[in-house]
Design an enzyme around this catalytic site. Structure first.
Site, PDB file in Angstrom:
ATOM      1  NE  ARG A   2       2.351  -2.747   3.289  1.00  0.00           N
ATOM      2  CZ  ARG A   2       1.289  -2.334   4.627  1.00  0.00           C
ATOM      3  NH1 ARG A   2       1.566  -1.182   5.368  1.00  0.00           N
ATOM      4  NH2 ARG A   2       0.439  -3.490   4.793  1.00  0.00           N
ATOM      5  CG  ASN A  14       1.901  -2.552   9.488  1.00  0.00           C
ATOM      6  OD1 ASN A  14       3.015  -2.998   8.847  1.00  0.00           O
ATOM      7  ND2 ASN A  14       0.437  -2.903   9.037  1.00  0.00           N
ATOM      8  CE1 TYR A  37       1.906   3.224  13.012  1.00  0.00           C
ATOM      9  CE2 TYR A  37       1.131   0.579  13.137  1.00  0.00           C
ATOM     10  CZ  TYR A  37       1.513   1.854  12.238  1.00  0.00           C
ATOM     11  OH  TYR A  37       1.066   2.106  11.371  1.00  0.00           O
ATOM     12  CD  GLU A  68       0.780  -0.178   8.103  1.00  0.00           C
ATOM     13  OE1 GLU A  68       0.234   0.411   9.763  1.00  0.00           O
ATOM     14  OE2 GLU A  68      -0.129  -0.439   7.359  1.00  0.00           O
TER      15      GLU A  68
END
Ligand SMILES: *[C@@H]1O[C@H](CO)[C@@H](O)[C@H](O)[C@H]1NC(C)=O
Ligand SMILES: *[C@@H]1O[C@H](CO)[C@@H](O)[C@H](O)[C@H]1NC(C)=O
Ligand SMILES: *[C@@H]1O[C@H](CO)[C@@H](O)[C@H](O)[C@H]1NC(C)=O
Ligand SMILES: *[C@@H]1O[C@H](CO)[C@@H](O)[C@H](O)[C@H]1NC(C)=O
Ligand SMILES: *[C@@H]1O[C@H](CO)[C@@H](O)[C@H](O)[C@H]1NC(C)=O
Ligand SMILES: *[C@@H]1O[C@H](CO)[C@@H](O)[C@H](O)[C@H]1NC(C)=O
Ligand SMILES: *[C@@H]1O[C@H](CO)[C@@H](O)[C@H](O)[C@H]1NC(C)=O
Ligand SMILES: CC(=O)N[C@H]1CO[C@H](CO)[C@@H](O)[C@@H]1O
Length: 517
Positions: free
Chosen positions: A109, A340, A342, A411
């Site tokens: 990506r 994404n 985290y 991500e």
């Protein structure tokens, strides 16, 4: 209804915190670790973004972007560092292909630089040198058997558009559509995975709300809502353009990548905390996902809370409204869900002291106090706590709220801790997060079809410059050759890809020839 949804979610969180072995083969935990292998067609990758790796900021006809301007101004980036050279991928993209092959990823990506391809979007003229750069990269990836996953917009807005009213000037919708058209027409033959925008939440809130990111504007009450409104329309234009003009020929998938924490109630026995967690999620991921994946409009709870915090006498709201035809146009503009993820936040209703401490506007409108558990392990990024079960939580949130749309995690990753090639904390982090993803997919039936580590190599981490490093590969930014050197985590991730996850060492799958020869 709302409570019920959260209860389901809660039981998932609790079961992942306290996993228990069961006789059912599918619940095969060892001290919280789940052995499981993802299907053959599950795609493993790594990611980057143009501004963070390319360098060559003013070469071959590229125009200035808002991140070029912001970093050159001084005073915004750690040590006043710039991305003028960074990993120099504009010249050293073959080195990137080498390490991608070494890792054995199925997809890579990366993002296109709008100002490299259409340097002046007000004229729309195409810069052939910019197109050629990406053609070389994309065709080399295909030759290496790696699927390109292309983000059209990863924050680097051409400065000229910022100067002409930014996302508040509706002309940008046609300019963005033209840029998407240039990309689809030149690269569509090779590219099966497209993403229209990376993290519009960060674009609008960090860029125009608190002004920590380019272009550094602080209008938290109004601009994030107005600009997000335009970005959603741009996204829908690009998806429809692909759907009608390019899908018949190329049959790819177009989506958007949204960033979100998992939002968990601070005390799951308190209904008000459970509700606060739901509200925080709707204000964050729902802000963009609800219009696109549900009904063309913002979540009701978001409309209600922005309205009541607008303090207008005429019933108007700082949250703009879509017309009925816009709603129809926006609804359903997806082929998958780019996520994404985290970290995780704990939620409870905001008290007066908390409300006074946050900028009036988006964050205050939510009326949720967001905190972190001090027991969670920290990384070297202030926002990034190690909370692997949040991955399972957010994937289940997407399953239940967005009709189990196929998800690609676009991500996930963590910053270096002690700055050596022996990055065992990164291995611990990624291993646990992938394992929770595996539980979500194989136990909870979440439709997750891909996973992507941020990032393949150390690069320019926005306002942190080169002081925070996310790479599976180390890059020596003092060496003009910018050599890429595998960290321990790179070698480890290569093994996960080869294994398709975590085969039970006692009971390897029958077709795992690597272990029987
Ligand atoms: C784990 O799976 C293996 C087969 O893959 C099975 O023999 C074993 O009994 C399972 N363990 C538990 C605790 O379910
Ligand atoms: C991937 O394979 C699984 C079975 O292993 C199948 O159910 C699924 O439809 C496939 N997905 C895609 C996108 O091909
Ligand atoms: C960064 O640039 C700003 C603005 O030019 C200046 O005030 C500051 O001292 C610089 N900081 C460093 C660490 O060089
Ligand atoms: C909107 O942008 C166009 C060019 O992109 C420019 O001609 C026009 O003046 C802008 N409008 C405003 C209000 O800034
Ligand atoms: C969580 O809330 C319940 C219900 O209000 C309360 O009894 C309990 O003490 C709370 N737990 C903590 C750790 O505060
Ligand atoms: C709206 O009014 C409330 C109560 O008067 C106040 O606390 C709040 O700060 C106001 N919000 C904005 C965005 O001005
Ligand atoms: C970094 O961490 C690894 C793993 O714990 C350790 O082996 C190494 O000595 C550490 N290096 C430094 C410079 O602290
Ligand atoms: C109307 C407007 O703001 N036009 C500006 C567009 O951007 C160019 C380049 O920065 C300016 O010169 C114009 O004044």
């Amino acid at each position: 209804m709302l409570r019920l949804k959260m209860l389901i979610l809660l039981s998932i969180v609790v079961s992942s915190v306290f996993p228990c072995a069961a006789s059912d083969d599918k619940r095969n935990f060892t001290e919280g670790f789940y052995f499981g292998v993802m299907p053959e067609n599950f795609t493993w990758g790594v990611s980057t973004a143009a501004f963070q790796i390319e360098g060559a900021w003013n070469e071959d006809g590229k125009s200035e972007s808002i991140w070029d301007r912001f970093s050159h101004e001084g005073g915004h980036i750690a040590l006043n560092q710039t991305a003028d050279v960074s990993c120099d991928s504009y010249h050293k993209w073959r080195d990137d292909i080498t390490i991608l092959k070494e890792l054995g990823v199925k997809h890579y990506r990366f993002s296109l630089s709008w100002s490299r391809i259409v340097p002046d979007p007000t004229t729309g003229e195409v810069n052939q040198a910019g197109v050629n750069f990406y053609l070389n990269l994309i065709t080399a990836l295909k030759e290496a058997g790696i699927e390109p996953m292309v983000t059209l917009f990863h924050w680097d807005l051409p400065q000229i558009l910022e100067d002409n009213g930014s996302w508040g000037n509706e002309t940008i919708i046609q300019q963005y559509k033209h840029y998407a058209d240039v990309a689809f027409s030149h690269f569509g033959y090779w590219v099966k995975y497209w993403l229209t925008f990376n993290e519009p939440w960060v674009v609008t809130w960090s860029g125009y709300g608190i002004g920590e990111y380019a272009p550094g504007i602080k209008q938290p009450a109004t601009l994030p809502y107005l600009y997000a409104h335009t970005i959603i329309k741009c996204h829908a234009q690009a998806w429809h353009l692909y759907d009608t003009t390019y899908r018949p020929r190329f049959n790819g998938m177009v989506s958007i990548t949204l960033n979100t924490d998992f939002f968990a109630p601070k005390n799951s026995s308190k209904p008000e905390d459970v509700e606060a967690a739901e509200r925080a999620a709707q204000f964050s991921v729902g802000w963009f996902a609800h219009p696109i994946y549900v009904d063309g409009d913002y979540p009701q709870v978001m409309k209600d809370y922005v309205q009541r915090n607008t303090n207008s006498t005429d019933g108007s709201s700082r949250l703009p409204k879509f017309t009925d035809s816009e709603k129809l146009f926006i609804k359903g503009t997806f082929d998958y869900f780019g996520l994404n993820h985290y970290s995780t936040s704990l939620c409870e209703p905001a008290d007066a002291a908390y409300q006074a401490s946050v900028p009036k506007g988006y964050l205050g409108d939510m009326e949720v106090k967001l905190t972190r558990d001090p027991k969670w392990q920290k990384s070297s990024s202030s926002y990034l706590y190690y909370v692997p079960w949040g991955m399972r939580g957010i994937l289940n949130f997407i399953r239940t709220n967005y009709n189990n749309t196929p998800v690609i995690v676009t991500e996930n990753g963590v910053t270096d801790r002690n700055g050596t090639l022996l990055d065992f904390f990164r291995i611990q982090y990624i291993r646990a997060y992938i394992n929770e993803l595996t539980k979500a997919a194989l136990i909870d039936n979440c439709n997750v079809i891909g996973y992507t580590v941020w990032s393949i190599m150390d690069n320019f981490e926005w306002t942190s410059g080169y002081t925070q490093k996310f790479g599976l590969y180390y890059v020596d930014f003092d060496n003009p050759q910018r050599p890429r050197v595998a960290k321990q985590s790179g070698t480890w991730y290569k093994g996960v890809i080869a294994d398709h996850g975590f085969p039970d060492p006692m009971f390897p799958p029958k077709d795992d020839l690597r272990r029987t020869t």
